[in-house]
Design an enzyme around this catalytic site. Structure first.
Site, PDB file in Angstrom:
ATOM      1  N   ASP A 120       0.863  -1.185   0.000  1.00 28.34           N
ATOM      2  CA  ASP A 120       0.000   0.000   0.000  1.00 28.34           C
ATOM      3  C   ASP A 120       0.900   1.236   0.000  1.00 28.34           C
ATOM      4  OD1 ASP A 120      -2.051   1.797   0.192  1.00 28.34           O
ATOM      5  OD2 ASP A 120      -2.568   1.336   2.271  1.00 28.34           O
TER       6      ASP A 120
ATOM      7  N   ASN B  63      11.584  -6.833  -7.956  1.00 29.25           N
ATOM      8  CA  ASN B  63      11.017  -5.531  -8.333  1.00 29.25           C
ATOM      9  C   ASN B  63      12.100  -4.470  -8.362  1.00 29.25           C
ATOM     10  OD1 ASN B  63      10.525  -3.102  -6.294  1.00 29.25           O
ATOM     11  ND2 ASN B  63      10.582  -5.008  -5.076  1.00 29.25           N
ATOM     12  N   ARG B  64      11.921  -3.552  -9.312  1.00 25.77           N
ATOM     13  CA  ARG B  64      12.777  -2.354  -9.340  1.00 25.77           C
ATOM     14  C   ARG B  64      11.854  -1.144  -9.530  1.00 25.77           C
ATOM     15  NH1 ARG B  64      14.702  -5.099 -14.151  1.00 25.77           N
ATOM     16  NH2 ARG B  64      13.704  -4.296 -16.054  1.00 25.77           N
TER      17      ARG B  64
ATOM     18  N   GLY C  98      11.301   1.476  -7.667  1.00 30.21           N
ATOM     19  CA  GLY C  98      11.992   2.762  -7.453  1.00 30.21           C
ATOM     20  C   GLY C  98      11.114   3.794  -6.757  1.00 30.21           C
ATOM     21  N   PHE C  99      10.456   3.387  -5.675  1.00 33.20           N
ATOM     22  CA  PHE C  99       9.654   4.309  -4.858  1.00 33.20           C
ATOM     23  C   PHE C  99       8.640   5.113  -5.685  1.00 33.20           C
ATOM     24  CE2 PHE C  99      13.194   4.895  -1.386  1.00 33.20           C
ATOM     25  CZ  PHE C  99      12.924   3.620  -0.920  1.00 33.20           C
TER      26      PHE C  99
ATOM     27  N   ASN D 249      13.445   3.854   5.930  1.00 32.87           N
ATOM     28  CA  ASN D 249      13.850   2.814   4.979  1.00 32.87           C
ATOM     29  C   ASN D 249      15.225   3.156   4.407  1.00 32.87           C
ATOM     30  OD1 ASN D 249      14.102   0.900   3.021  1.00 32.87           O
ATOM     31  ND2 ASN D 249      12.409   1.614   1.742  1.00 32.87           N
TER      32      ASN D 249
ATOM     33  N   SER E 289      16.163  -0.090   0.389  1.00 30.07           N
ATOM     34  CA  SER E 289      15.706  -0.458  -0.952  1.00 30.07           C
ATOM     35  C   SER E 289      16.919  -0.506  -1.874  1.00 30.07           C
ATOM     36  CB  SER E 289      14.714   0.567  -1.497  1.00 30.07           C
ATOM     37  OG  SER E 289      14.571   0.363  -2.888  1.00 30.07           O
TER      38      SER E 289
ATOM     39  N   ASN F 204      16.731  -0.153  -4.976  1.00 28.79           N
ATOM     40  CA  ASN F 204      16.358   0.521  -6.223  1.00 28.79           C
ATOM     41  C   ASN F 204      16.518   2.032  -6.187  1.00 28.79           C
ATOM     42  OD1 ASN F 204      15.560  -1.986  -7.380  1.00 28.79           O
ATOM     43  ND2 ASN F 204      13.701  -1.881  -6.141  1.00 28.79           N
ATOM     44  N   THR F 205      17.064   2.570  -5.109  1.00 29.18           N
ATOM     45  CA  THR F 205      17.387   3.994  -5.051  1.00 29.18           C
ATOM     46  C   THR F 205      18.884   4.091  -4.810  1.00 29.18           C
ATOM     47  OG1 THR F 205      15.198   4.616  -4.214  1.00 29.18           O
ATOM     48  CG2 THR F 205      16.994   6.144  -3.751  1.00 29.18           C
TER      49      THR F 205
ATOM     50  N   LYS G 280      14.586  -0.042   8.722  1.00 29.44           N
ATOM     51  CA  LYS G 280      14.486  -1.264   7.907  1.00 29.44           C
ATOM     52  C   LYS G 280      15.804  -1.511   7.185  1.00 29.44           C
ATOM     53  CE  LYS G 280      11.526  -3.509   4.515  1.00 29.44           C
ATOM     54  NZ  LYS G 280      10.198  -3.462   3.893  1.00 29.44           N
TER      55      LYS G 280
ATOM     56  N   ASN H 234      14.592  -6.047   4.050  1.00 29.57           N
ATOM     57  CA  ASN H 234      14.091  -5.630   2.731  1.00 29.57           C
ATOM     58  C   ASN H 234      14.445  -6.699   1.687  1.00 29.57           C
ATOM     59  OD1 ASN H 234      13.173  -3.900   0.590  1.00 29.57           O
ATOM     60  ND2 ASN H 234      13.651  -2.159   1.911  1.00 29.57           N
TER      61      ASN H 234
ATOM     62  N   TYR I 109       4.864  -9.815   2.090  1.00 35.63           N
ATOM     63  CA  TYR I 109       4.330  -9.219   0.863  1.00 35.63           C
ATOM     64  C   TYR I 109       4.174 -10.325  -0.182  1.00 35.63           C
ATOM     65  CZ  TYR I 109       3.884  -5.937  -3.106  1.00 35.63           C
ATOM     66  OH  TYR I 109       3.444  -5.245  -4.210  1.00 35.63           O
TER      67      TYR I 109
HETATM   68  C1  FMN Z   1       6.688  -5.235  -5.382  1.00 36.50           C
HETATM   69  C2  FMN Z   1       7.365  -4.886  -4.091  1.00 36.50           C
HETATM   70  C3  FMN Z   1       7.491  -3.560  -3.693  1.00 36.50           C
HETATM   71  C4  FMN Z   1       8.130  -3.228  -2.496  1.00 36.50           C
HETATM   72  N1  FMN Z   1       8.213  -1.921  -2.107  1.00 36.50           N
HETATM   73  C5  FMN Z   1       8.790  -1.624  -0.916  1.00 36.50           C
HETATM   74  C6  FMN Z   1       8.832  -0.270  -0.463  1.00 36.50           C
HETATM   75  O1  FMN Z   1       8.334   0.643  -1.103  1.00 36.50           O
HETATM   76  N2  FMN Z   1       9.459  -0.031   0.723  1.00 36.50           N
HETATM   77  C7  FMN Z   1       9.996  -1.018   1.501  1.00 36.50           C
HETATM   78  O2  FMN Z   1      10.532  -0.745   2.570  1.00 36.50           O
HETATM   79  N3  FMN Z   1       9.951  -2.306   1.089  1.00 36.50           N
HETATM   80  C8  FMN Z   1       9.356  -2.620  -0.086  1.00 36.50           C
HETATM   81  N4  FMN Z   1       9.301  -3.929  -0.489  1.00 36.50           N
HETATM   82  C9  FMN Z   1       9.947  -4.968   0.363  1.00 36.50           C
HETATM   83  C10 FMN Z   1       8.952  -5.672   1.275  1.00 36.50           C
HETATM   84  O3  FMN Z   1       8.395  -4.779   2.189  1.00 36.50           O
HETATM   85  C11 FMN Z   1       9.635  -6.833   2.033  1.00 36.50           C
HETATM   86  O4  FMN Z   1      10.617  -6.278   2.884  1.00 36.50           O
HETATM   87  C12 FMN Z   1      10.305  -7.835   1.117  1.00 36.50           C
HETATM   88  O5  FMN Z   1       9.509  -8.050  -0.036  1.00 36.50           O
HETATM   89  C13 FMN Z   1      10.523  -9.191   1.809  1.00 36.50           C
HETATM   90  O6  FMN Z   1       9.296  -9.746   2.221  1.00 36.50           O
HETATM   91  P1  FMN Z   1       8.492 -10.866   1.385  1.00 36.50           P
HETATM   92  O7  FMN Z   1       9.457 -11.961   1.064  1.00 36.50           O
HETATM   93  O8  FMN Z   1       7.385 -11.286   2.287  1.00 36.50           O
HETATM   94  O9  FMN Z   1       7.984 -10.190   0.159  1.00 36.50           O
HETATM   95  C14 FMN Z   1       8.658  -4.262  -1.680  1.00 36.50           C
HETATM   96  C15 FMN Z   1       8.531  -5.599  -2.087  1.00 36.50           C
HETATM   97  C16 FMN Z   1       7.887  -5.918  -3.253  1.00 36.50           C
HETATM   98  C17 FMN Z   1       7.768  -7.373  -3.657  1.00 36.50           C
END
Ligand code: FMN
Length: 344
Positions: A60, A106-107, A109-110, A165, A168, A170-171, A206, A235, A307
């Site tokens: 979200d 995923n990439r 990128g916020f 955070n 990531s 991707n930044t 994180k 992450n 996620y």
């Molecule tokens: C599509 C996608 C987008 C994500 N976007 C963010 C993000 O905006 N900020 C963040 O801290 N982590 C982001 N994550 C990382 C997740 O919060 C989580 O730390 C990571 O996916 C490991 O958990 P999982 O194996 O249950 O997916 C993202 C992960 C996915 C798959």
């Protein structure tokens, strides 16, 4: 039910499927009947939450569907990552399914609507459960720390905790905040700002799964010194992928799901061993079942998030994990999940 429609959903590219999921959640029509177990009811900060299973940041991003996510049974929701200014993120395609590996890359990128609009969303829709807000810098910023502070100022009063955070992949250069000097500077400035605006909000940091075990020591000390309440481990990973099966395995971006589960568990175990719950751990990475959730708790996590598990197992995942966890606990004669934290 979800298994039957999954192949249909997987015909869409992952980002389109995600947008559809958000639309479906907004209609509030998802037929999930939430189960509650006494054994899973826990304290989180000053609140009691129905279970320690949260939805991880990224699902979200714009703080639009946290209340429907509570309705699916999540004990807490973390929205974001939110940056000060709105941004599109990287060019598409930027999310890839690796079905055989039960993973995603995923990439993005916020990509998000920016802190002003996100704060408006939260202000106009009171959260019905415990809300974390995850913040980060814009891609083209000249000063990353200033960006965290701008976001913090706009959002700190709207959630139960704020996640910084730093992980990531991707930044560009974001992960440099894992360097002790940079982390120290960021948290110092953040604490000064908290004082200035009289904020008592709790902070989570994180971290990446790609750090060395021995770095945890130093990072944890800095978090402790700066009164950080939670560490989120972890992450997505930019580590090696040779062993994965799917053709998308070398796509640039962060890997999530099953392949990062062990990495994340090892870091959780190590962190718990060193800091013994002085900083509470939110464990993330590859949780998709009661067993994988159980592993995180006995490794030392007080709470968990997921996620990728929701992408593969569907919207009933909290019920499924809750049922299985409750069975584990009762067969061990354990009354509450809090009793098993770090027991491995
Ligand atoms: C599509 C996608 C987008 C994500 N976007 C963010 C993000 O905006 N900020 C963040 O801290 N982590 C982001 N994550 C990382 C997740 O919060 C989580 O730390 C990571 O996916 C490991 O958990 P999982 O194996 O249950 O997916 C993202 C992960 C996915 C798959």
């Amino acid at each position: 039910m979800f298994e039957k429609i999954r192949s249909l959903i997987f015909k869409f590219d992952p980002e389109t499927a995600h947008d559809l999921a958000i639309k479906a959640l907004k209609t509030k029509l998802l037929p999930v009947k939430v189960k509650n177990y006494e054994s899973l009811r826990v304290k989180f900060l000053e609140k009691e939450i129905p279970n320690p299973i949260g939805i991880a940041a990224g699902f979200d991003k714009n703080a639009e569907i946290y209340n429907p996510l509570f309705k699916l049974g999540f004990g807490f929701v973390e929205v974001g990552t939110i940056t000060p200014e709105p941004q599109y993120g990287n060019p598409k395609p930027r999310v890839f399914r690796l079905e055989e590996d039960e993973a995603l890359i995923n990439r993005l990128g916020f990509n998000n609507i920016g802190s002003e609009k996100a704060s408006h969303n939260i202000n106009s829709n009171t959260p019905t459960g415990l809300l974390g807000i995850n913040i980060g810098p814009n891609k083209d910023t000249k000063n990353m720390i200033e960006d965290y502070i701008k976001c913090f100022k706009t959002l700190n009063h709207l959630g139960d905790y704020i996640t910084i955070n730093i992980s990531s992949p991707n930044t560009e250069n974001l992960r440099s905040f894992h360097n002790p000097k940079d982390l120290e500077e960021l948290l110092n400035i953040l604490n000064e700002e908290k004082k200035k605006i009289n904020s008592n909000i709790n902070i989570a940091v994180k971290i990446a799964p790609d750090i060395r075990n021995k770095d945890l020591d130093v990072i944890g000390d800095i978090l402790l010194k700066n009164k950080v309440k939670f560490v989120i481990i972890s992450n997505t990973s930019d580590g090696t992928r040779e062993n994965l099966k799917n053709v998308n395995k070398f796509e640039k971006g962060g890997l999530s799901g099953k392949p990062i589960e062990q990495k994340s568990n090892l870091l959780i175990k190590e962190f718990f061993k060193i800091f013994n719950n002085k900083i509470k751990i939110i464990g993330v990475g590859g949780v998709d079942s009661g067993k994988s959730a159980y592993e995180k708790f006995i490794s030392g996590a007080s709470y968990i998030q997921l996620y990728t598990g929701m992408v593969y197992k569907g919207p009933n995942i909290v019920n499924k994990i809750s049922d299985e966890l409750n069975d584990f606990l009762s067969s061990d004669g354990v009354k509450n999940i809090e009793e098993i934290i770090g027991s491995k």
